[in-house]
Enzyme design. Structure first.
Site, PDB file in Angstrom:
ATOM      1  N   GLN A 114       0.413   3.499  -0.083  1.00 46.88           N
ATOM      2  CA  GLN A 114      -0.862   3.887  -0.673  1.00 46.88           C
ATOM      3  C   GLN A 114      -1.848   4.358   0.398  1.00 46.88           C
ATOM      4  O   GLN A 114      -2.578   5.331   0.205  1.00 46.88           O
ATOM      5  CB  GLN A 114      -1.472   2.704  -1.444  1.00 46.88           C
ATOM      6  CG  GLN A 114      -2.834   3.008  -2.073  1.00 46.88           C
ATOM      7  CD  GLN A 114      -2.741   4.105  -3.110  1.00 46.88           C
ATOM      8  OE1 GLN A 114      -1.889   4.059  -3.998  1.00 46.88           O
ATOM      9  NE2 GLN A 114      -3.598   5.102  -3.002  1.00 46.88           N
ATOM     10  N   GLU A 115      -1.852   3.682   1.540  1.00 50.07           N
ATOM     11  CA  GLU A 115      -2.761   4.068   2.625  1.00 50.07           C
ATOM     12  C   GLU A 115      -2.493   5.503   3.063  1.00 50.07           C
ATOM     13  O   GLU A 115      -3.435   6.246   3.364  1.00 50.07           O
ATOM     14  CB  GLU A 115      -2.585   3.124   3.810  1.00 50.07           C
ATOM     15  CG  GLU A 115      -3.047   1.700   3.552  1.00 50.07           C
ATOM     16  CD  GLU A 115      -2.802   0.808   4.743  1.00 50.07           C
ATOM     17  OE1 GLU A 115      -2.724   1.348   5.883  1.00 50.07           O
ATOM     18  OE2 GLU A 115      -2.669  -0.410   4.568  1.00 50.07           O
TER      19      GLU A 115
END
Length: 220
Positions: free
Chosen positions: A216-217
């Site tokens: 996600q980052e």
């Protein structure tokens, strides 16, 4: 203020309080922990609109989309209630400290140590290229709690930097872009934290926590 922030290499500290008042911080964190109760879509819109207004480098993406979700996903109930509401108001600015001068982003080979001594952990090491490093009141530190292990020996340890003896900030690093985003060196010299500051409460989970959040980052 964008031009001035770009020249000084960071946003004003009170901008975080104003962002909290406006509901810009932790928009995708549940309301019970002080957040906006929204989704990543809401965060994307906020980021897009700030960029449209020319506000480049405000470290809210790391604060709200990364750090806050480590607490929301892995924190104990006590940790969530202790730290997330203060992040939502801007009272605490959060950073996550993974990258090191000698090891880069090789998360299994971090050199920073968090050694159990009595009823506390003692942190020694250094980090670099840490977004929000100059302002951070709260730092999630990737550290070795069991140096004999690789992935299973890494934990995430939370440091409240205000009045933390042995904690210091180095240079605000120059970068090619995002000049208003403070990106710093951080140093830990015998910094003491209680066992309650191990994210999730259990040693050895840090590498798995980071691996679960990194996909996600990388979309941010």
């Amino acid at each position: 203020h964008s031009d001035r922030w770009t020249k000084q290499g960071s946003v004003d500290r009170d901008a975080w309080y104003k962002a909290g008042e406006a509901g810009i911080l932790c928009a995708s964190i549940p309301e019970e922990y002080g957040g906006g109760g929204g989704t990543y879509a809401h965060e994307a819109i906020l980021t897009e609109e700030m960029e449209r207004c020319g506000v480049a480098g405000f470290g809210n993406t790391v604060h709200s989309l990364i750090c806050a979700h480590y607490f929301n996903a892995y924190g104990t109930e006590e940790q969530k209630r202790k730290w997330l509401p203060k992040m939502a108001t801007g009272e605490f600015v959060c950073a996550i400290a993974m990258t090191e001068p000698g090891t880069g982003s090789d998360l299994q080979s971090v050199k920073t140590r968090a050694t159990k001594q009595g009823n506390q952990y003692v942190i020694n090491g250094s980090k670099t290229f840490i977004t929000n490093g100059q302002h951070a009141n709260l730092v999630i530190v990737a550290a070795k709690t069991n140096p004999s292990e690789k992935s299973k020996g890494t934990s995430l340890v939370v440091v409240e930097t205000d009045n933390a003896e042995g904690f210091s900030r180095g240079r605000n690093l120059e970068k090619i872009g995002m000049h208003a985003n403070d990106t710093s060196e951080l140093f830990f010299e015998n910094v003491e934290v209680p066992p309650e500051n191990i994210l999730g409460g259990d040693e050895g989970q840090g590498f798995y926590q980071m691996m679960a959040q990194l996909p996600q980052e990388r979309l941010i």
